[in-house]
Design an enzyme around this catalytic site. Structure first.
Site, PDB file in Angstrom:
ATOM      1  N   ARG A  49       0.998  -1.061  -0.036  1.00  0.00           N
ATOM      2  CA  ARG A  49      -0.009   0.217   0.053  1.00  0.00           C
ATOM      3  C   ARG A  49       0.788   1.183   0.134  1.00  0.00           C
ATOM      4  O   ARG A  49       0.430   2.400  -0.571  1.00  0.00           O
ATOM      5  CB  ARG A  49      -0.948   0.006   1.345  1.00  0.00           C
ATOM      6  N   LYS A 210     -19.479 -15.288  -0.618  1.00  0.00           N
ATOM      7  CA  LYS A 210     -21.280 -15.013  -0.588  1.00  0.00           C
ATOM      8  C   LYS A 210     -21.738 -14.265  -1.837  1.00  0.00           C
ATOM      9  O   LYS A 210     -21.122 -13.450  -2.397  1.00  0.00           O
ATOM     10  CB  LYS A 210     -21.643 -14.143   0.680  1.00  0.00           C
ATOM     11  N   GLY A 363     -11.540  -7.515  -2.309  1.00  0.00           N
ATOM     12  CA  GLY A 363     -11.208  -8.941  -1.701  1.00  0.00           C
ATOM     13  C   GLY A 363      -9.991  -9.415  -1.575  1.00  0.00           C
ATOM     14  O   GLY A 363      -8.925  -8.664  -1.462  1.00  0.00           O
TER      15      GLY A 363
HETATM   16  P1  AMP Z   1     -15.000 -12.433  -0.530  1.00  0.00           P
HETATM   17  O1  AMP Z   1     -14.463 -11.518   0.508  1.00  0.00           O
HETATM   18  O2  AMP Z   1     -16.465 -12.590  -0.645  1.00  0.00           O
HETATM   19  O3  AMP Z   1     -14.454 -12.433  -1.905  1.00  0.00           O
HETATM   20  O4  AMP Z   1     -14.574 -13.912   0.087  1.00  0.00           O
HETATM   21  C1  AMP Z   1     -13.276 -14.373   0.211  1.00  0.00           C
HETATM   22  C2  AMP Z   1     -13.272 -15.541   1.230  1.00  0.00           C
HETATM   23  O5  AMP Z   1     -14.102 -16.639   0.612  1.00  0.00           O
HETATM   24  C3  AMP Z   1     -11.839 -16.397   1.244  1.00  0.00           C
HETATM   25  O6  AMP Z   1     -11.615 -16.056   2.531  1.00  0.00           O
HETATM   26  C4  AMP Z   1     -12.250 -17.730   1.127  1.00  0.00           C
HETATM   27  O7  AMP Z   1     -11.620 -18.572   2.140  1.00  0.00           O
HETATM   28  C5  AMP Z   1     -13.895 -17.821   1.032  1.00  0.00           C
HETATM   29  N1  AMP Z   1     -14.240 -18.806   0.541  1.00  0.00           N
HETATM   30  C6  AMP Z   1     -13.654 -19.230  -1.048  1.00  0.00           C
HETATM   31  N2  AMP Z   1     -14.555 -20.303  -1.309  1.00  0.00           N
HETATM   32  C7  AMP Z   1     -15.140 -20.849  -0.329  1.00  0.00           C
HETATM   33  C8  AMP Z   1     -15.912 -21.974  -0.100  1.00  0.00           C
HETATM   34  N3  AMP Z   1     -16.090 -22.740  -1.079  1.00  0.00           N
HETATM   35  N4  AMP Z   1     -16.678 -22.097   1.074  1.00  0.00           N
HETATM   36  C9  AMP Z   1     -16.271 -21.171   2.084  1.00  0.00           C
HETATM   37  N5  AMP Z   1     -15.624 -20.317   1.804  1.00  0.00           N
HETATM   38  C10 AMP Z   1     -15.120 -20.004   0.913  1.00  0.00           C
END
Ligand code: AMP
Length: 406
Positions: A49, A210, A363
């Site tokens: 950063r 999600k 993310g």
């Molecule tokens: P986001 O911030 O929504 O992009 O989510 C990122 C997170 O999603 C990461 O920390 C991953 O560990 C989690 N993630 C990715 N695939 C899965 C999965 N199949 N089940 C649970 N968590 C997941």
């Protein structure tokens, strides 16, 4: 990065840039996002950063300005908390720019004003954490004025915070001519550029935990994208909505109808929609957990999908082959655990190898790309999680809107 396709995005920013200002000998307030991760001894564990704003800072140095740098760090909630001091950031900055940086113990007040009034051309000051004052996050007018008093010009290079309506992001722009720094400009050019004028075929890869976090991105891209690839935890809400048995995989039950609606709407527009066909499953997400490889139609109860499988990697990689623009947001699995990281890393390599403009944003995807060792082969990696997501959702960033029009 693929030669010839690396930077076809033309500037889309209609706001003043730091280059439009005559900053020689002037006091320039540069708001950066130096919100770096620290270990328990307050050592910086990743200085990306800081490095990402160096081109703006070096430009102001070369122009002979008096440079006042301000940032937040962590969430001290409006109180002075030495765990969130920018002292170690100041030392790292000094090392990176090879120039003396004067670190002040506050960001407003008579002592800060006195120190600023003693500056010579080319001097650099770093102010203490803006969020030691609650007024920063409240976008307080008096606090904004106190910050503005320090300078002749304001430059925003804090892309990661541009979605926040805070005093050093929005309030201060009422009192000073306000321009974008190079990092902010580049982020906007790429992320808004890809949303507004993608070179087609345009493929979006969405993953992460999600569906609810990415729905607005899918909606915003609906009319521009040729293919949507969905992996990560969010895929299992789509699959369950199609009556697949997804065992104990992460599912948002209140999103099932919406997931079907969105998939049907996208497909009705002639957009190809890809979901995983196989996955790695485990009973827990512990590092040593037993794993199995199954199709996404046969995930047993008690097991959850933690990564995409090799057939999905092949399917998704083939879908990327003809792409001219690829946007990737969100990992394909729980890549933080080595045993569940293969799918994400394989997709990172497929994106890196594609003959396309490749944009990774939001993310943890930047971390995934860096762990896969392919950062150098990606056209653009966004530094701002939440801010990047809001741009991809088609929202306006308050920090950007507040800058002076060209
Ligand atoms: P986001 O911030 O929504 O992009 O989510 C990122 C997170 O999603 C990461 O920390 C991953 O560990 C989690 N993630 C990715 N695939 C899965 C999965 N199949 N089940 C649970 N968590 C997941």
């Amino acid at each position: 990065m693929q030669d010839g396709l690396s930077v076809p995005i033309k500037g889309v920013l209609n706001k003043l840039s730091i280059k439009d200002l005559d900053i020689k000998g002037k006091r320039v307030f540069i708001r950066v996002d130096f919100n770096v991760p620290l270990d328990e001894n307050l050592n910086i564990t990743d200085d990306r950063r800081i490095r990402s704003s160096l081109s703006t800072i070096n430009y102001a140095i070369d122009e002979g300005s008096r440079i006042i740098i301000a940032s937040h760090l962590g969430r001290p909630k409006g109180r002075v908390d030495k765990r969130y001091t920018l002292a170690s950031v100041s030392r790292r900055l000094q090392r990176l720019i090879k120039k003396e940086v004067t670190f002040l113990p506050d960001c407003v007040g008579p002592e800060v004003e006195a120190a600023v009034s003693r500056m010579s051309d080319g001097d650099i000051i770093l102010l203490e954490n803006l969020r030691f004052h609650i007024e920063e996050e409240e976008n307080d007018e008096e606090f904004s004025k106190a910050l503005a008093r320090l300078a002749d010009y304001y430059v925003n290079d804090a892309f990661g915070t541009a979605h926040r309506r805070h005093a050093s992001i929005v309030g201060i722009t009422k009192f000073l001519p306000s321009a974008a720094g190079f990092l902010l400009q580049k982020e906007i050019d790429y992320l808004q550029g890809v949303v507004n004028h993608p070179i087609r075929p345009f493929v979006a890869i969405l993953g992460g935990a999600k569906v609810s976090g990415k729905i607005d991105v899918i909606r915003n891209l609906e009319d521009k994208v040729d293919k949507v690839i969905v992996g990560g935890g969010m895929a299992y809400t789509f699959l369950k909505a199609m009556d697949y048995s997804v065992g104990d995989s992460l599912v948002e039950d209140d999103m099932l109808d919406l997931a079907n609606e969105i998939r049907e709407a996208v497909v009705a527009k002639g957009i190809k929609f890809y979901l995983p066909v196989d996955c790695v499953i485990a009973q827990s997400i512990e590092p040593g957990a037993e794993t199995k490889l199954v199709t996404t139609q046969e995930i047993p109860d008690g097991w959850k999908a933690v990564d995409i499988g090799p057939a999905s990697v092949k399917l998704f990689s083939e879908a990327l082959e003809s792409a001219k623009t690829i946007l990737w947001n969100g990992p394909m699995g729980v890549f933080e655990v080595d045993a569940f990281s293969r799918g994400t890393f394989a997709i990172a390599h497929a994106v890196a190898d594609a003959y396309a403009l490749t944009i990774v944003g939001g993310g943890d995807t930047d971390l995934a790309v860096s762990r896969a060792g392919v950062s150098e082969s990606i056209s653009f990696i966004s530094a701002g999680g939440g801010a990047a997501l809001e741009l991809l959702e088609g929202k306006e960033l308050p920090g950007l809107m507040a800058l002076t029009d060209k």
